[in-house]
Design a protein around this motif. Structure first.
Motif, PDB file in Angstrom:
ATOM      1  N   ALA A   3       0.831  -1.202   0.000  1.00  0.00           N
ATOM      2  CA  ALA A   3       0.000   0.000   0.000  1.00  0.00           C
ATOM      3  C   ALA A   3       0.865   1.251   0.000  1.00  0.00           C
ATOM      4  CB  ALA A   3      -0.932  -0.014   1.210  1.00  0.00           C
ATOM      5  N   GLU A   4       1.955   1.193   0.748  1.00  0.00           N
ATOM      6  CA  GLU A   4       2.882   2.328   0.810  1.00  0.00           C
ATOM      7  C   GLU A   4       3.518   2.565  -0.557  1.00  0.00           C
ATOM      8  OE1 GLU A   4       6.698   3.550   3.608  1.00  0.00           O
ATOM      9  OE2 GLU A   4       5.070   2.351   4.470  1.00  0.00           O
ATOM     10  N   PHE A   5       3.870   1.481  -1.239  1.00  0.00           N
ATOM     11  CA  PHE A   5       4.449   1.609  -2.576  1.00  0.00           C
ATOM     12  C   PHE A   5       3.484   2.331  -3.507  1.00  0.00           C
ATOM     13  CE2 PHE A   5       5.007   0.170  -6.944  1.00  0.00           C
ATOM     14  CZ  PHE A   5       6.362   0.405  -7.148  1.00  0.00           C
ATOM     15  N   GLU A   6       2.215   1.983  -3.455  1.00  0.00           N
ATOM     16  CA  GLU A   6       1.226   2.609  -4.332  1.00  0.00           C
ATOM     17  C   GLU A   6       1.067   4.093  -4.027  1.00  0.00           C
ATOM     18  OE1 GLU A   6      -0.042   1.282  -7.013  1.00  0.00           O
ATOM     19  OE2 GLU A   6       1.063  -0.563  -6.567  1.00  0.00           O
ATOM     20  N   VAL A   7       1.161   4.455  -2.746  1.00  0.00           N
ATOM     21  CA  VAL A   7       1.099   5.874  -2.374  1.00  0.00           C
ATOM     22  C   VAL A   7       2.322   6.600  -2.921  1.00  0.00           C
ATOM     23  CG1 VAL A   7       1.166   7.516  -0.460  1.00  0.00           C
ATOM     24  CG2 VAL A   7      -0.333   5.516  -0.325  1.00  0.00           C
ATOM     25  N   PHE A   8       3.494   6.010  -2.745  1.00  0.00           N
ATOM     26  CA  PHE A   8       4.727   6.611  -3.265  1.00  0.00           C
ATOM     27  C   PHE A   8       4.656   6.760  -4.790  1.00  0.00           C
ATOM     28  CE2 PHE A   8       7.522   4.869   0.447  1.00  0.00           C
ATOM     29  CZ  PHE A   8       6.994   5.836   1.284  1.00  0.00           C
ATOM     30  N   LYS A   9       4.103   5.757  -5.422  1.00  0.00           N
ATOM     31  CA  LYS A   9       3.980   5.772  -6.880  1.00  0.00           C
ATOM     32  C   LYS A   9       3.060   6.906  -7.336  1.00  0.00           C
ATOM     33  CE  LYS A   9       2.801   2.645 -10.726  1.00  0.00           C
ATOM     34  NZ  LYS A   9       2.388   1.248 -11.050  1.00  0.00           N
ATOM     35  N   SER A  10       2.013   7.162  -6.560  1.00  0.00           N
ATOM     36  CA  SER A  10       1.036   8.194  -6.937  1.00  0.00           C
ATOM     37  C   SER A  10       1.626   9.600  -6.893  1.00  0.00           C
ATOM     38  CB  SER A  10      -0.194   8.119  -6.032  1.00  0.00           C
ATOM     39  OG  SER A  10       0.104   8.575  -4.715  1.00  0.00           O
ATOM     40  N   VAL A  11       2.727   9.773  -6.151  1.00  0.00           N
ATOM     41  CA  VAL A  11       3.374  11.088  -6.100  1.00  0.00           C
ATOM     42  C   VAL A  11       4.734  11.053  -6.802  1.00  0.00           C
ATOM     43  CG1 VAL A  11       2.183  11.812  -4.011  1.00  0.00           C
ATOM     44  CG2 VAL A  11       4.370  10.605  -3.802  1.00  0.00           C
ATOM     45  N   SER A  12       4.925  10.022  -7.629  1.00  0.00           N
ATOM     46  CA  SER A  12       6.134   9.874  -8.472  1.00  0.00           C
ATOM     47  C   SER A  12       7.419   9.687  -7.670  1.00  0.00           C
ATOM     48  CB  SER A  12       6.280  11.083  -9.403  1.00  0.00           C
ATOM     49  OG  SER A  12       5.133  11.211 -10.236  1.00  0.00           O
ATOM     50  N   ALA A  13       7.280   9.206  -6.419  1.00  0.00           N
ATOM     51  CA  ALA A  13       8.481   8.917  -5.630  1.00  0.00           C
ATOM     52  C   ALA A  13       9.110   7.600  -6.062  1.00  0.00           C
ATOM     53  CB  ALA A  13       8.145   8.867  -4.144  1.00  0.00           C
ATOM     54  N   VAL A  14       8.289   6.701  -6.635  1.00  0.00           N
ATOM     55  CA  VAL A  14       8.764   5.438  -7.195  1.00  0.00           C
ATOM     56  C   VAL A  14       8.024   5.205  -8.511  1.00  0.00           C
ATOM     57  CG1 VAL A  14       9.297   4.396  -4.951  1.00  0.00           C
ATOM     58  CG2 VAL A  14       7.035   4.060  -5.959  1.00  0.00           C
ATOM     59  N   LYS A  15       8.542   4.272  -9.296  1.00  0.00           N
ATOM     60  CA  LYS A  15       7.915   3.952 -10.578  1.00  0.00           C
ATOM     61  C   LYS A  15       7.781   2.444 -10.724  1.00  0.00           C
ATOM     62  CE  LYS A  15       9.965   8.001 -12.875  1.00  0.00           C
ATOM     63  NZ  LYS A  15      10.867   8.461 -13.971  1.00  0.00           N
ATOM     64  N   GLY A  16       6.984   2.035 -11.696  1.00  0.00           N
ATOM     65  CA  GLY A  16       6.860   0.615 -11.995  1.00  0.00           C
ATOM     66  C   GLY A  16       5.935  -0.118 -11.047  1.00  0.00           C
ATOM     67  N   ASP A  17       6.222  -1.394 -10.842  1.00  0.00           N
ATOM     68  CA  ASP A  17       5.401  -2.245  -9.983  1.00  0.00           C
ATOM     69  C   ASP A  17       6.300  -3.000  -9.015  1.00  0.00           C
ATOM     70  OD1 ASP A  17       2.714  -1.843 -11.219  1.00  0.00           O
ATOM     71  OD2 ASP A  17       3.741  -2.687 -12.972  1.00  0.00           O
ATOM     72  N   LEU A  18       5.767  -3.261  -7.832  1.00  0.00           N
ATOM     73  CA  LEU A  18       6.514  -3.996  -6.817  1.00  0.00           C
ATOM     74  C   LEU A  18       6.058  -5.456  -6.840  1.00  0.00           C
ATOM     75  CD1 LEU A  18       8.567  -3.657  -4.473  1.00  0.00           C
ATOM     76  CD2 LEU A  18       6.582  -3.350  -2.944  1.00  0.00           C
ATOM     77  N   PRO A  19       6.877  -6.350  -7.376  1.00  0.00           N
ATOM     78  CA  PRO A  19       6.456  -7.753  -7.493  1.00  0.00           C
ATOM     79  C   PRO A  19       6.447  -8.463  -6.143  1.00  0.00           C
ATOM     80  CG  PRO A  19       8.733  -7.519  -8.190  1.00  0.00           C
ATOM     81  CD  PRO A  19       8.231  -6.127  -7.938  1.00  0.00           C
ATOM     82  N   ASP A  20       5.621  -9.484  -6.028  1.00  0.00           N
ATOM     83  CA  ASP A  20       5.570 -10.272  -4.794  1.00  0.00           C
ATOM     84  C   ASP A  20       6.932 -10.875  -4.473  1.00  0.00           C
ATOM     85  OD1 ASP A  20       2.890  -9.703  -4.540  1.00  0.00           O
ATOM     86  OD2 ASP A  20       2.207 -11.607  -5.388  1.00  0.00           O
ATOM     87  N   SER A  21       7.689 -11.190  -5.510  1.00  0.00           N
ATOM     88  CA  SER A  21       9.011 -11.812  -5.315  1.00  0.00           C
ATOM     89  C   SER A  21       9.990 -10.887  -4.610  1.00  0.00           C
ATOM     90  CB  SER A  21       9.594 -12.230  -6.663  1.00  0.00           C
ATOM     91  OG  SER A  21       9.729 -11.104  -7.528  1.00  0.00           O
ATOM     92  N   ALA A  22       9.691  -9.578  -4.599  1.00  0.00           N
ATOM     93  CA  ALA A  22      10.576  -8.615  -3.931  1.00  0.00           C
ATOM     94  C   ALA A  22      10.300  -8.540  -2.435  1.00  0.00           C
ATOM     95  CB  ALA A  22      10.407  -7.231  -4.555  1.00  0.00           C
TER      96      ALA A  22
END
Length: 326
Positions: free
Chosen positions: A294-313
């Protein structure tokens, strides 16, 4: 000749059985400031890794993002408090490292000088705000809070990067209008009169619609080392868990470790130790994995991260295996 060969082979087997098992090696890196310092100091002084049979080399870095960079270069195997945003970013980019633990909770407050005319978070538009440098989880969380909760664009305020003591000094000198400071820092800067106008926990609760606090730091592990040393990976996590529980139960020992490792004054070390239970965590339960996603998706929404976070990570095997290590 055949009998001699059999006897020789048996003798060699006996020697092999008698020889002590070689300790598994792990290189552990952490930032020598901020919240990472406290856990690292107790982990080292208590020899928790060594007690699990590991041969450990500690590498300390002066920059918060340096452990992640060192791991990408193969310089360390495990970072005990890597910035969550940076760790998620490299994992999403496909770099060979995995998040195996949530290790630090974002316990920070937004503060202003006591005599400041700023009364609320909404008043920070157009102001100079001190915080951790870009790339840190703190900066990503603050950016998300300003955009999602208050509608601020990145051009609506000026971020002034720095470590906590430096930012506190900037506030005193009126070089900045506000700052996001860790509760640990606020407990130590007793001579500076600051006023709280908001907290990361409450702002994140509003943003995420969840009671789970934002994760500030994570345990990051190099994939090649994890794959080659699954048993050692579980031992690393077990040592982290035991260190966390030790810190919860023995605040005096935490304070002593800080005095010895960081040359901290006794009163400051005790104040830091008292906050242990609230600023650290060592967990990778399903709820932690969901919170990180959920945190990744929030970061992604403000362009702090890009792409997708796979379960394998976000592998949970080392954490689950650590539960059987007593």
């Amino acid at each position: 000749m055949k009998r001699i060969a059999i006897v020789a082979a048996a003798f060699a087997a006996m020697l092999g059985a008698a020889a002590p098992a070689q300790a598994e090696k792990v290189r552990i890196g952490y930032w020598s400031s901020g919240v990472s310092l406290g856990f690292g100091a107790v982990l080292e002084s208590g020899k928790f890794m060594e007690k699990e049979g590991l041969e450990v080399e500690y590498v300390k870095f002066p920059d918060v993002n340096a452990p992640t960079k060192a791991m990408a270069a193969g310089g360390i195997d495990f970072a005990l408090g890597a910035p969550a945003a940076a760790a998620m970013s490299v994992a999403a980019d496909g770099l060979p490292m995995s998040i195996v633990l949530a290790t630090q909770v974002a316990e920070l407050d937004f503060v202003v000088p006591d005599d400041s005319p700023i009364k609320s978070m909404a008043d920070l538009k157009g102001k100079k705000i001190g915080g951790s440098p870009a790339g840190s989880a703190t900066a990503a969380i603050a950016s998300a809070v300003f955009e999602k909760n208050y509608g601020f664009a990145s051009s609506d305020y000026t971020l002034v990067p720095g470590n906590d003591p430096r930012l506190a000094q900037f506030l005193v000198q009126k070089d900045i209008d506000a700052a996001a400071l860790r509760t640990v820092t606020l407990a130590l800067v007793k001579d500076v009169k600051l006023r709280k106008i908001g907290s990361f926990r409450e702002e994140w609760k509003t943003l995420s619609k969840s009671d789970a606090p934002p994760v500030l730091g994570v345990g990051l592990m190099r994939n090649d080392w994890l794959k080659a040393n699954p048993d050692a990976a579980a031992k690393v996590v077990a040592a982290m868990r035991k260190c966390f529980e030790f810190g919860k139960s023995d605040k005096a020992a935490v304070a002593k470790a800080l005095i010895d490792a960081a040359n901290m004054k006794e009163d400051d070390a005790k104040a830091y130790a008292a906050l242990w239970d609230g600023i650290y965590t060592v967990s990778m339960e399903p709820a932690d994995v969901a919170s990180l996603k959920a945190e990744f998706e929030v970061f992604k929404s403000v362009s702090a991260v890009k792409g997708d976070l796979p379960d394998s990570a976000l592998p949970t095997a080392p954490y689950e295996a650590s539960k059987s290590i007593k």
